[in-house]
Every structure is written in structure tokens, then in C-alpha cells.
Design a protein around this motif. Structure first.
Motif, PDB file in Angstrom:
ATOM      1  N   ARG A 255       7.701   4.422  -3.474  1.00  0.00           N
ATOM      2  CA  ARG A 255       7.507   5.128  -4.724  1.00  0.00           C
ATOM      3  C   ARG A 255       6.022   5.325  -4.989  1.00  0.00           C
ATOM      4  O   ARG A 255       5.187   4.524  -4.564  1.00  0.00           O
ATOM      5  CB  ARG A 255       8.133   4.351  -5.889  1.00  0.00           C
ATOM      6  N   VAL A 256       5.717   6.396  -5.713  1.00  0.00           N
ATOM      7  CA  VAL A 256       4.338   6.625  -6.132  1.00  0.00           C
ATOM      8  C   VAL A 256       3.868   5.492  -7.035  1.00  0.00           C
ATOM      9  O   VAL A 256       2.687   5.126  -7.040  1.00  0.00           O
ATOM     10  CB  VAL A 256       4.214   7.987  -6.843  1.00  0.00           C
ATOM     11  N   ALA A 257       4.803   4.898  -7.758  1.00  0.00           N
ATOM     12  CA  ALA A 257       4.448   3.786  -8.629  1.00  0.00           C
ATOM     13  C   ALA A 257       3.925   2.588  -7.845  1.00  0.00           C
ATOM     14  O   ALA A 257       3.288   1.695  -8.420  1.00  0.00           O
ATOM     15  CB  ALA A 257       5.658   3.372  -9.477  1.00  0.00           C
ATOM     16  N   ALA A 286      13.539  11.376  -5.628  1.00  0.00           N
ATOM     17  CA  ALA A 286      13.299  10.551  -4.441  1.00  0.00           C
ATOM     18  C   ALA A 286      12.402  11.247  -3.431  1.00  0.00           C
ATOM     19  O   ALA A 286      11.494  10.635  -2.853  1.00  0.00           O
ATOM     20  CB  ALA A 286      14.634  10.182  -3.794  1.00  0.00           C
ATOM     21  N   SER A 287      12.624  12.543  -3.206  1.00  0.00           N
ATOM     22  CA  SER A 287      11.815  13.260  -2.222  1.00  0.00           C
ATOM     23  C   SER A 287      10.358  13.344  -2.650  1.00  0.00           C
ATOM     24  O   SER A 287       9.438  13.180  -1.835  1.00  0.00           O
ATOM     25  CB  SER A 287      12.378  14.666  -2.010  1.00  0.00           C
ATOM     26  N   VAL A 288      10.125  13.575  -3.941  1.00  0.00           N
ATOM     27  CA  VAL A 288       8.755  13.647  -4.452  1.00  0.00           C
ATOM     28  C   VAL A 288       8.108  12.273  -4.426  1.00  0.00           C
ATOM     29  O   VAL A 288       6.922  12.133  -4.058  1.00  0.00           O
ATOM     30  CB  VAL A 288       8.751  14.225  -5.880  1.00  0.00           C
ATOM     31  N   ASP A 289       8.869  11.244  -4.773  1.00  0.00           N
ATOM     32  CA  ASP A 289       8.350   9.876  -4.756  1.00  0.00           C
ATOM     33  C   ASP A 289       7.871   9.492  -3.355  1.00  0.00           C
ATOM     34  O   ASP A 289       6.772   8.961  -3.173  1.00  0.00           O
ATOM     35  CB  ASP A 289       9.440   8.913  -5.215  1.00  0.00           C
ATOM     36  N   LEU A 290       8.717   9.753  -2.351  1.00  0.00           N
ATOM     37  CA  LEU A 290       8.361   9.391  -0.982  1.00  0.00           C
ATOM     38  C   LEU A 290       7.188  10.227  -0.468  1.00  0.00           C
ATOM     39  O   LEU A 290       6.269   9.701   0.162  1.00  0.00           O
ATOM     40  CB  LEU A 290       9.569   9.571  -0.069  1.00  0.00           C
TER      41      LEU A 290
END
Length: 379
Positions: A255-257, A286-290
Motif C-alpha cells: 500500500r502507498v500508506a 488495489a491497483s493504484v495502491d500497488l
């Protein structure tokens, strides 16, 4: 001396002990010189044995000094025998061009020395004996060293060739595996597409028909469920086959977090990361996070390999958009990041998959990576 090998040192000690035994047995030309003085050139030649592989040229010079001194004092059998090892070591472990020089020098020395001995003592039989003896002392060790060197070089060449063949075989095997995985991936796409097409058609029929009975609706829903279960099972099976040998699935979603964890690892590696978050942190697709996590990871890796010691990392949460900005100075005069090409290609592919944009290149006095990833929220 520096660079002595333990086995060569032990061999030198054994040669010295054997030489002393020969001296004690009287294996030297008896002159007015005390026998114990003959141990000095013997010791010098044995020192050459101790450095025969670490410094073959030093071994040769030590042997030459020893044999000259021994000829004036004796000569003695022990020093002569050890001197042959000095010659062998210089040819075997020394520069390649030394072999030809040593062969010519020892051959000429054997002929000239034997001829001189024959004329001095006016004895042709002594001439022949002297040539043979000098040849055994000088030419034979040279020939032996040359043969052993050639055998060693040939063995190394064969070993290198075998390694290259093994690497080519592995590349062929990997290419075949990749081709098969690509074929399986296409089959997976076709199978899943068929199942989801059936689901879409059936669900559209249920929504568009108002006259269906409860039993008919139930039958359609059972068919939809069956297609879903079969699609998931086939997808799990195929993904298990596609997974690389030994590859472990990630226990948690990236995750970006979790970018702060990446910043901490970079700090442990010696990079000063100034991390800042603009906006309120929120859940992302999910795709943006990864994609965002991998972009930050690759950017910090490139900065650690090619950049300076300071990195500014800014993550911005905007309505419908995630922005990632990584700024760092660049070492040296060049403003590009050599070796970062593959990483940049990977980042662009990830951004393209989620419909975003990315800029990576020189900025002010350093390098900047800035990505904008749409998150799909309605602002």
C-alpha cells in the motif's frame, strides 16, 4: 616475504631439510670452503620455493643468486636441485612471454656451457656430458613448466566453455518456460473471459426480463454462481502453475500508506529521506495502491544507487487523484541516472495500467520522478 602460501612454505622447509641431508652426505664439490657455508645459497634458493606461486619472478631471481653463489663455493647437489624448481615455478606461474625467453636462454647456456667445458678440459666426452647435465638443470624444468601451463590453460578454457554451454542451456530452458507461461496466461484469459461473459449474459437476462418466475430466477442465479466458482477455481489453478518456482506470495497487500516503511529502510541504508504527506490519507483501489508503492520503491532504489544523500518524498492525496513526487540530487557531472532505464520502464508500465501519467528526468540540479494516478473517486 608477503604472499607466501602455506603449502609452498612447507615444501621450502622440506627442500631445505633435504639439502642439508645431501650436504651432510657430502654431495658437493669438495674445496677449501667450509661445508656449512654451502647452506647459505641453499637457504636462498629455498626462499624462492616459498614464494614460487605468489611471486614467481622473485623465485627466479633468488634461484639465480643462489646458484651463482653455490658455483663459487661448491657447487652442491642440493642447491642445484632446488634451483630447477625455481626455474620451473617462474615458467609455470610467471608471465606467458617468459617461457620463450627462458627456453632460449637455458638452451643457449647448455650448449655454450658444455662446449666451454669441453674445450677447457680438452675432452669431447666431457663436452657431451656437460651439455646433457646443463640441459637437465635448465631446459628440462622450462619444458615441464611450459607443458603444465598449457594443460592448466586448456583446462580453464574447457571449464569456461562448459559454463557457457550450461548458461545457454539455462537460457533456452527459461525461454521455453516463459513461452509456455505466456500460452497458459492466454488460456487463463480465455477461460475467465468465457465464464464472465456467461455471467454477464445471464445477469443481463434476469434484469431485463420482468416475467421470470422465482424458480427461473433461482436457476439463473445458480448458473451464475456455478460459472463464478468454476472461474475462480480455474484461475487459482492456472495462477499456481504460472507462479515461478520458489516464489512466495505476499502475505499482505502493498500500500502507498506503507511508504514510510520504505523511507525507513532507505534511511537505514544511509539515505536521508524527507517524507511528507499532503492531504488526508484514504483507502485507494488495489491497483493504484500497488502501483504507487512500487513507484516509490523504485524511485528510492534509484536514488540510493545513483543519487545523492538527500531525497524529498511527497505523497499527495487529492480528490480523485494520487500524486507521488520524489526529488533527489545526482552524483557526478551527469544529470541522468545510468542504469535506471529498466526501472523507469517498469514505472511507466504500472502508471499506464491504471490510466495515470508520469514524468521522470532532470529537474533543477537533480532528478525528479512525479506520477499522477487517478483513484476513481467522484469529487
Amino acid at each position: 616475504m608477503e604472499g607466501m602460501r602455506r603449502d609452498d612454505t612447507l615444501w621450502a622447509v622440506a627442500c631445505f631439510a633435504g639439502g642439508l641431508v645431501l650436504l651432510a652426505a657430502g654431495a658437493y664439490l669438495h674445496r677449501a670452503t667450509p661445508a656449512y657455508l654451502l647452506a647459505v645459497p641453499l637457504l636462498v634458493s629455498c626462499l624462492g620455493v616459498a614464494v614460487r606461486r605468489s611471486s614467481p619472478m622473485a623465485a627466479l631471481w633468488l634461484g639465480l643468486v643462489a646458484i651463482v653463489a653455490d658455483c663459487f663455493l661448491g657447487p652442491s647437489m642440493g642447491t642445484i636441485l632446488v634451483f630447477t624448481d625455481n626455474i620451473y615455478a617462474a615458467v609455470r606461474y610467471g608471465p606467458a612471454r617468459l617461457s620463450k625467453w627462458m627456453l632460449g636462454i637455458t638452451s643457449v647456456f647448455a650448449v655454450v656451457g658444455g662446449t666451454a667445458a669441453g674445450f677447457v678440459f680438452r675432452d669431447l666426452s666431457l663436452l657431451a656430458v656437460a651439455v646433457v647435465q646443463l640441459g637437465l638443470i635448465g631446459v628440462t624444468p622450462v619444458f615441464t613448466g611450459m607443458i603444465m601451463k598449457q594443460l592448466h590453460d586448456r583446462a580453464e578454457s574447457e571449464r569456461s566453455r562448459a559454463e557457457q554451454v550450461a548458461r545457454l542451456a539455462e537460457l533456452d530452458r527459461q525461454a521455453a518456460v516463459d513461452s509456455e507461461r505466456a500460452r497458459m496466461a492466454r488460456e487463463l484469459h480465455d477461460m475467465i473471459a468465457n465464464h464472465f461473459s456467461a455471467i454477464a449474459i445471464q445477469s443481463t437476462a434476469v434484469l431485463s426480463r420482468k416475467d421470470l418466475t422465482a424458480e427461473a430466477v433461482r436457476n439463473v442465479l445458480e448458473s451464475i454462481r456455478e460459472n463464478s466458482v468454476q472461474g475462480m477455481a480455474e484461475m487459482r489453478t492456472m495462477i499456481g502453475l504460472l507462479r515461478q518456482d520458489g516464489e512466495e506470495t505476499e502475505a499482505t497487500r502493498r500500500r502507498v500508506a506503507d511508504a514510510e516503511d520504505l523511507a525507513d529502510r532507505a534511511r537505514e541504508a544511509g539515505l536521508e529521506v524527507r517524507f511528507r504527506v499532503d492531504g488526508d490519507t484514504r483507502d485507494l483501489p488495489a491497483s493504484v495502491d500497488l502501483a504507487g508503492y512500487r513507484i516509490v520503491q523504485e524511485s528510492l532504489t534509484n536514488a540510493l544507487k545513483h543519487g545523492g544523500k538527500i531525497v524529498d518524498l511527497v505523497i499527495g492525496y487529492r480528490p480523485g487523484l494520487l500524486t507521488l513526487t520524489v526529488d533527489n540530487p545526482v552524483n557526478g557531472a551527469g544529470r541522468a541516472l545510468p542504469g535506471a532505464g529498466a526501472g523507469l520502464v517498469g514505472m511507466r508500465e504500472r502508471v499506464a495500467l491504471v490510466g495515470g501519467s508520469i514524468e521522470a528526468g532532470p529537474h533543477n540540479d537533480g532528478w525528479r520522478v512525479r506520477a499522477e494516478l487517478p483513484t476513481g473517486e467522484i469529487s
